[in-house]
Design an enzyme around this catalytic site. Structure first.
Site, PDB file in Angstrom:
ATOM      1  N   GLY A  68     -18.099   5.847  25.676  1.00  0.00           N
ATOM      2  CA  GLY A  68     -18.340   7.215  26.099  1.00  0.00           C
ATOM      3  C   GLY A  68     -17.578   7.445  27.375  1.00  0.00           C
ATOM      4  O   GLY A  68     -16.901   6.545  27.861  1.00  0.00           O
TER       5      GLY A  68
ATOM      6  N   LYS B  93     -22.329   8.755  30.618  1.00  0.00           N
ATOM      7  CA  LYS B  93     -22.351   7.298  30.478  1.00  0.00           C
ATOM      8  C   LYS B  93     -22.737   6.604  31.784  1.00  0.00           C
ATOM      9  O   LYS B  93     -23.600   5.725  31.803  1.00  0.00           O
ATOM     10  CB  LYS B  93     -20.988   6.771  30.000  1.00  0.00           C
ATOM     11  CG  LYS B  93     -20.974   5.265  29.833  1.00  0.00           C
ATOM     12  CD  LYS B  93     -19.707   4.743  29.192  1.00  0.00           C
ATOM     13  CE  LYS B  93     -18.548   4.773  30.158  1.00  0.00           C
ATOM     14  NZ  LYS B  93     -17.412   3.953  29.692  1.00  0.00           N
TER      15      LYS B  93
ATOM     16  N   HIS C 269     -11.600   7.285  26.243  1.00  0.00           N
ATOM     17  CA  HIS C 269     -10.552   8.184  25.782  1.00  0.00           C
ATOM     18  C   HIS C 269      -9.606   7.487  24.810  1.00  0.00           C
ATOM     19  O   HIS C 269      -9.474   6.276  24.829  1.00  0.00           O
ATOM     20  CB  HIS C 269      -9.777   8.736  26.969  1.00  0.00           C
ATOM     21  CG  HIS C 269     -10.671   9.343  28.006  1.00  0.00           C
ATOM     22  ND1 HIS C 269     -11.308   8.565  28.934  1.00  0.00           N
ATOM     23  CD2 HIS C 269     -11.057  10.611  28.227  1.00  0.00           C
ATOM     24  CE1 HIS C 269     -12.051   9.349  29.704  1.00  0.00           C
ATOM     25  NE2 HIS C 269     -11.926  10.594  29.283  1.00  0.00           N
TER      26      HIS C 269
ATOM     27  N   GLY D  37      27.068 -11.657  19.835  1.00  0.00           N
ATOM     28  CA  GLY D  37      27.769 -10.982  20.927  1.00  0.00           C
ATOM     29  C   GLY D  37      27.896  -9.506  20.623  1.00  0.00           C
ATOM     30  O   GLY D  37      27.578  -9.049  19.523  1.00  0.00           O
TER      31      GLY D  37
ATOM     32  N   GLY E 174      32.733  -5.795  18.940  1.00  0.00           N
ATOM     33  CA  GLY E 174      34.059  -5.833  19.554  1.00  0.00           C
ATOM     34  C   GLY E 174      34.284  -7.060  20.418  1.00  0.00           C
ATOM     35  O   GLY E 174      35.333  -7.214  21.035  1.00  0.00           O
TER      36      GLY E 174
ATOM     37  N   SER F 184      23.311  -9.486  16.271  1.00  0.00           N
ATOM     38  CA  SER F 184      21.985 -10.099  16.506  1.00  0.00           C
ATOM     39  C   SER F 184      21.586 -10.031  17.982  1.00  0.00           C
ATOM     40  O   SER F 184      21.578 -11.036  18.668  1.00  0.00           O
ATOM     41  CB  SER F 184      21.923 -11.534  15.990  1.00  0.00           C
ATOM     42  OG  SER F 184      23.059 -12.284  16.350  1.00  0.00           O
TER      43      SER F 184
END
Lengths: 607, 301
Positions: free
Chosen positions: A12, A18, A97, A448, A451, A522
């Site tokens: 709450g 609360k 919340h 890498g 390019g 990669s």
């Protein structure tokens, strides 16, 4: 198990009363120092309507709310108090919340009772449904729903009845069946600790009674289970240490060690004080087994292996806790009890709308989202369904690189697939296939920037190998994307899957005895590490082609840097997406060096 | 079993589990031993966790050179009794620069002789996990503390980067340069500690028990004049008063309380009513609303 400690989750926000409710509970059970109470009688928030000399209960526990206003880290706070029956109550308090769903999940993970506040002036709202969903999903044993602020509704029974009806409808879909609905006014003190005199129509329990009335479900006949935490060794002594999680163990019991299914007898139960006859649930003990069978940390000692499963494919609910989204097909570390294994989410069946319980389709999970997923782990996990057994049904996901806890999971069930697919062994193996070709099968993983020269190096390297009579093959990222990987794009998720597929193909080729050269950007370390992890030691040669981004941009063989600068490629590595250089590559080559030099360098490493 | 004993048994089992998890998960853990009641209780539980094997960790005591003499005597007795390995670390640079609570100021003194000394010791010996005896009920920021709490390189605590801790599935993994702080008695309260000391017959420092001791009154605080390093005001003379200590630390910074509790039973009795006595001392400076407001903004209850 004595159940002397009870854990309560409060759901709450300050608007629902609360803080006032917890404050009232603490004061009326005499858990607050009197000087603090004295102060709460004097100090007033601006706009407070509480009469002079009365206690502002909300001042006693509003820590988290105040922190939210001040921008302090929002977290779960734990507070201990003594119940009037002598038991200990540990309150875990998290803000209610939606953006704090993950905090509530953490707070709920050990809670026995979930206290859900409903403002009688507002009735059942979205947040009520969310709190109920979380309580149920996290396996709290009892839910208490406080219909609060009835003083503001003249304590009318029809207000309570109408909200109760809505609540009952909402809880129908939940797993939890032990539900208590209590009309309350935390402000006026009705039905918190003392029975209300303002609501003669309600004769059932107060909040305190509903908390104190909860008993830990004890199944005396439950199959005894204990995970081995560590092996205890001393002079002429070897035992297995752990905490009994279910049932009990007695001296003389025959037990099974799972998953090896070896049998042994408990010859003694050792504690610091003395040897005991029986170890009950939640006792931390050391068992001496006869004979001294092989057992290690993570194994389960059970009276019978009947209701235990070891599986490497299973369905689970996962709550995502990390700011970065879940990447499907990426390998994470999965921790289940003392066992750690790489694992990945192979499928997100759907995500659950925490507010409505509705199923929504998705291909990722963001922070605070809950998914119904399928998982594949590298080694089998000993498991039981979470809703039957929290201790053997939970796990966490840890990022392989940052080692942060990124997800939490609740196991639903093992998937058949895992037990139906078994690895077939063939008599001609990798070693023989390589030997026949006079070479050692390996993968040279070039990574890498675009390019940087990966394809050029791969091409030159393969020519040299071919000339020397070696058997090789190049897996080129771009080429594979035209076939095997044509369904994949360049988001982090797709790149993870791209690397996974290429590494699996490379593994097959290495198994066939070939020298594989892969040329893939990669960009992410975790994905490369996962790729490396499926090969044997020394088989995976990670080569970082280190070329400055300016040089790559100037080369721009595919015109990609130009397109990216024009905003046409959103996830381009080095521009819109980071490239993570390898942390410990086998080899670093200077991408601006002459090609022959680079190839020589790699060949020296290879041969 | 009565309720208190039942609660202590559950708390103890959890603490034992945390000790074992630490032993199984880290290369080189250490127990931060401050000589106080909490770390003495922690040590007692550690013996239980590994019995019949000895405690597999050394003890680290950060010696500020300003502790009560009785503390050091007690420390050495305990080390002998538990057959532990003790590392007493002093920040030698601080000693050389004569960093003391009077000239350097309390916060600078604490930083140099405590915080820096601890970091030095952890680095020097390469400990990757340090077990501490702090509890969630001590103060607000501790109420949020994890059981396994990660420290960044340089031993910094970054509250925003704390790992969510669910169930009892502890993430004990460390990235390079990270270290772990472990709090095995997080869920214990001060009253639990005293009940446990009584129940288990644990030896604690005699400073916790009331005795006639030479004190001077500074503001509202009773300071025990331990040795001639304490600068007395002109004409000031220590008087003998029946006092005991609630916490132990550096003597010039640790005030005594008037008390007649000279046995553990009496201390337990006093702690259970601590609301009253604590209130009594706090009311003097706390009754004023400004100071209360200020304390609240600083995180006071």
């Amino acid at each position: 198990m004595s159940g002397a400690i009870v854990r309560l989750l409060t759901c709450g926000s300050v608007d629902d009363g609360k803080s006032t409710l917890i404050g009232r509970l603490l004061v009326e059970t005499d858990s607050v120092p009197h000087d603090t109470i004295g102060a709460a009688k004097k100090i007033r928030r601006s706009g407070s309507t509480i009469a002079a000399g009365e206690i502002d209960f909300s001042l006693l526990t509003d820590g988290l709310e105040a922190e939210r206003e001040q921008g302090i880290t929002i977290d779960v706070a734990y507070r201990s108090m003594k119940l009037l029956d002598g038991k200990r109550l540990i309150i875990s308090d998290a803000p209610g919340h939606e953006q704090y769903t993950r905090n509530m999940v953490v707070a709920a993970s050990r809670a026995d009772i979930g206290l859900v506040l409903v403002d009688a002036m507002k009735g059942v709202r979205t947040q009520t449904l969310r709190h109920l969903t979380i309580c149920s999903l996290m396996g709290v044993s009892r839910i208490i729903i406080a219909i609060n602020k009835l003083d503001a509704m003249e304590y009318r029974q029809e207000v309570f009845d109408s909200i109760s009806k809505d609540v009952q409808r909402a809880v129908e879909r939940l797993e939890v069946k032990d539900i208590h609905i209590i009309p309350m006014s935390a402000l006026a003190g009705d039905n918190v600790v003392y029975k209300s005199t303002n609501m003669p129509w309600y004769t059932s329990q107060s909040l305190l009674e509903a908390i104190q009335g909860w008993e830990k479900p004890v199944d005396k006949s439950a199959n005894g289970m204990m995970r081995i935490q560590m092996i205890a060794r001393a002079e002429n002594f070897r035992g297995v240490s752990g905490t009994v999680r279910r049932g009990s163990f007695s001296k003389g019991d025959e037990i099974t060690i799972f998953p090896s299914n070896k049998k042994a007898t408990i010859s003694s139960i050792v504690t610091f004080e003395n040897q005991i006859e029986t170890a009950n649930t939640e006792e931390a003990v050391t068992l001496v087994l006869e004979p001294e069978v092989d057992a290690t940390r993570g194994d389960v000692i059970a009276q019978s292996a009947d209701d235990l499963t070891a599986a490497d494919r299973f369905a689970a609910h996962v709550v995502w806790l990390n700011e970065e989204d879940l990447i499907h097909s990426r390998s994470y570390l999965m921790m289940s009890g003392p066992t750690t294994t790489p694992a990945m989410i192979t499928k997100i069946r759907h995500k659950i709308d925490v507010n409505t319980g509705e199923h929504l389709s998705t291909d990722t999970l963001k922070m605070n989202e809950i998914g119904d997923v399928e998982i594949a782990s590298d080694i089998p996990i000993v498991m039981r369904p979470y809703l039957d057994d929290r201790e053997f049904g939970n796990f966490i996901f840890v990022d392989r690189l940052t080692l942060k806890t990124v997800g939490a999971g609740m196991i639903k069930h093992a998937l058949r697939r895992s037990s139906n697919v078994t690895h077939q062994n063939y008599e001609v193996d990798k070693l023989q296939r390589s030997a026949q070709k006079n070479q050692k099968a390996k993968v040279i993983w070039l990574t890498g920037l675009s390019g940087s020269g990966k394809s050029t190096i791969a091409n030159a390297l393969e020519k040299r190998l071919f000339a020397q009579g070696m058997h090789s093959y190049v897996l080129d990222g771009d080429n594979l994307r035209m076939g095997l990987n044509m369904d994949l794009g360049f988001t982090s998720t797709d790149r993870a899957e791209n690397v996974r597929r290429v590494s699996e193909v490379a593994k097959l080729m290495v198994d066939a005895g070939l020298i594989v050269i892969s040329a893939l950007v990669s960009p992410f370390e975790v994905d490369r590490q996962r790729a490396k992890s499926i090969f044997e030691d020394g088989e995976f040669i990670e080569v970082f082609v280190d070329t400055p981004v300016d040089v790559c941009r100037a080369r721009d063989p595919k015109g990609l840097y130009k397109k990216s600068a024009a905003g046409q490629i959103p996830n381009f590595t080095g521009v819109g997406q980071d490239y993570e250089p390898p942390l410990s590559p086998t080899l670093v080559v200077d991408g601006t060096a002459p090609i022959d030099e680079i190839v020589e360098k790699i060949l020296r490493e290879l041969l | 079993m009565n309720k208190i004993a039942a609660i202590l048994k559950e708390l103890e089992a959890e603490s034992i589990e945390i000790f074992r998890e630490t032993a199984a998960s880290f290369k080189k853990p250490v127990i931060m031993y401050s000589i106080g009641k909490d770390s003495t209780v922690m040590l007692h539980i550690a013996r239980k966790a590994f019995y019949p094997a000895p405690i597999p960790f050394p003890l680290l005591h950060i010696d500020t050179t300003w502790q009560f003499k009785e503390m050091i005597t007690f420390r050495d007795e305990i080390v002998k009794e538990t057959k532990s390995q003790l590392i007493a670390h002093i920040n030698q640079a601080g000693v050389r620069d004569n960093i003391n609570p009077f000239d350097a100021g309390i916060s600078e003194y604490t930083r140099v002789m405590n915080t820096v000394a601890l970091r030095e010791a952890l680095d020097l010996y390469g400990f990757d996990a340090a077990l501490g005896g702090s509890r969630r009920d001590e103060e607000k920021s501790r109420a949020k503390e994890r059981i396994f709490s990660v420290r960044d390189p340089g031993h910094r605590w970054n509250p925003r980067e704390q790992r969510p801790e669910l169930w009892r599935t502890y993430n004990t993994r460390l990235a390079p340069e990270q270290t772990m702080r472990v709090f095995p008695i997080n869920d214990w309260t001060e009253a639990d500690i005293w009940h446990y000391i009584l129940q288990e017959n644990i030896k604690v420092s005699s400073l916790y028990l009331a005795k006639d001791r030479p004190v001077v009154k500074r503001g509202d605080q009773l300071i025990m004049v331990e040795d001639d390093r304490y600068p007395l005001l002109e004409g000031e003379k220590p008087t003998m008063q029946r006092v005991r200590f609630r916490t132990l630390g550096c003597y010039p910074l640790t005030a005594a309380v008037e008390s007649n509790a000279s046995t553990i039973e009496e201390v337990v009795e006093e702690v259970l009513n601590v609301k009253l006595s604590e209130r009594a001392t706090r009311l003097i400076d706390g009754e004023n609303e400004d100071s209360m407001e200020k304390k609240k903004t600083e995180g006071y209850f």
